[in-house]
Design an enzyme around this catalytic site. Sequence first.
Site, mmCIF file in Angstrom:
data_model
loop_
_atom_site.group_PDB
_atom_site.id
_atom_site.type_symbol
_atom_site.label_atom_id
_atom_site.label_comp_id
_atom_site.label_asym_id
_atom_site.label_seq_id
_atom_site.Cartn_x
_atom_site.Cartn_y
_atom_site.Cartn_z
ATOM 1 N N SER A 35 0.717 -12.636 6.333
ATOM 2 C CA SER A 35 1.261 -11.164 6.131
ATOM 3 C C SER A 35 0.304 -10.359 6.592
ATOM 4 O O SER A 35 -0.744 -10.650 7.148
ATOM 5 C CB SER A 35 1.173 -11.066 4.677
ATOM 6 O OG SER A 35 1.529 -9.666 4.442
ATOM 7 N N TYR B 223 -2.739 -9.280 -4.139
ATOM 8 C CA TYR B 223 -1.951 -9.868 -2.760
ATOM 9 C C TYR B 223 -2.610 -9.837 -1.628
ATOM 10 O O TYR B 223 -2.852 -10.947 -1.059
ATOM 11 C CB TYR B 223 -0.582 -9.282 -2.874
ATOM 12 C CG TYR B 223 0.432 -9.656 -1.886
ATOM 13 C CD1 TYR B 223 0.747 -11.218 -1.782
ATOM 14 C CD2 TYR B 223 0.767 -9.048 -0.694
ATOM 15 C CE1 TYR B 223 1.779 -11.566 -0.616
ATOM 16 C CE2 TYR B 223 1.520 -9.898 0.303
ATOM 17 C CZ TYR B 223 2.165 -10.770 0.203
ATOM 18 O OH TYR B 223 2.920 -11.576 1.088
#
Length: 245
Positions: free
Chosen positions: A131, A144
Amino acid sequence: MSERIAVVTGASSGIGAATARRLAAAGYRVIAAARRLDRLEALAAEIGGAARRLDVTDPASIAALAAGLERVDLLVNNAGGALGLDPIERSDDERWRIMWEANVLGVMRMTRALLPALRAAGAGHVINIGSVSGFEIYPGGAGYTSVKHAARAVTQTLRLELLGEPIRITEVNPGLVETEFARVRFDGDEAKAAATYRGMTPLTGDDVAECIVWAANRPAHVNVDEIVVRPLDQASVGHIHRRDG
Ligand SMILES: NC(=O)c1ccc[n+]([C@@H]2O[C@H](COP(=O)([O-])OP(=O)(O)OC[C@H]3O[C@@H](n4cnc5c(N)ncnc54)[C@H](OP(=O)(O)O)[C@@H]3O)[C@@H](O)[C@H]2O)c1
């Protein structure tokens, strides 16, 4: 040439499901793996692949999947996601633990378990879905961002450790993609999930799948180290052009 075999984790939704479809269209036999078997079975019937129940946080589940696989040409480590958007001061241990188990330990365990089968393929490929949160940060995102930073280190280390072997290692790092990701992050709160994409045009799972299949289909001597792909409306995790202000 014998049929190439691809294992896609997190294939029951979003990027993983789109990747399974595109890989099947590109000629792979796809083993679609995740926890929601009903969805996988529908997908497998559609693309002519196989559905396997898999929980990447459970070593026994990974061992059971690996035991049935003698040869794997491509492993797409896609299963994962975020839980919550809380500042560190209010962080929830259990949510962090699940994120680490799925996004980091899951990638390590799946890769370790399938390395013999990837070696048996003669020219294996591991594609990890990272990501932009693997190299950027934002308030409330530490649970995250920390796992995606860690997963990025795992991917890069693997490339060093397998140097000299015919196994390619790629990381695909998307920005905002409209999938079930935000719904999961916000515990099913549709309003919060929709606000994530408010006034901008996010990527689709298929946009990311196209990048994954492109990297997979380069010649065996070409290693695409990483692909960063974002919506045009997103310049960084915190810089998003929203047309409604
Ligand atoms: N959407 C975005 O904006 C975005 C951006 C950058 C990166 N990513 C990354 O892209 C990957 C795919 O996310 P997505 O956007 O497609 O979200 P999604 O629609 O929520 O899909 C997540 C997939 O992961 C699977 N999964 C979650 N925990 C699992 C576990 N313990 N064992 C096995 N499978 C598990 C889910 O399947 P089951 O629930 O059926 O197990 C589902 O198929 C994730 O790694 C995510 O972090 C997403």
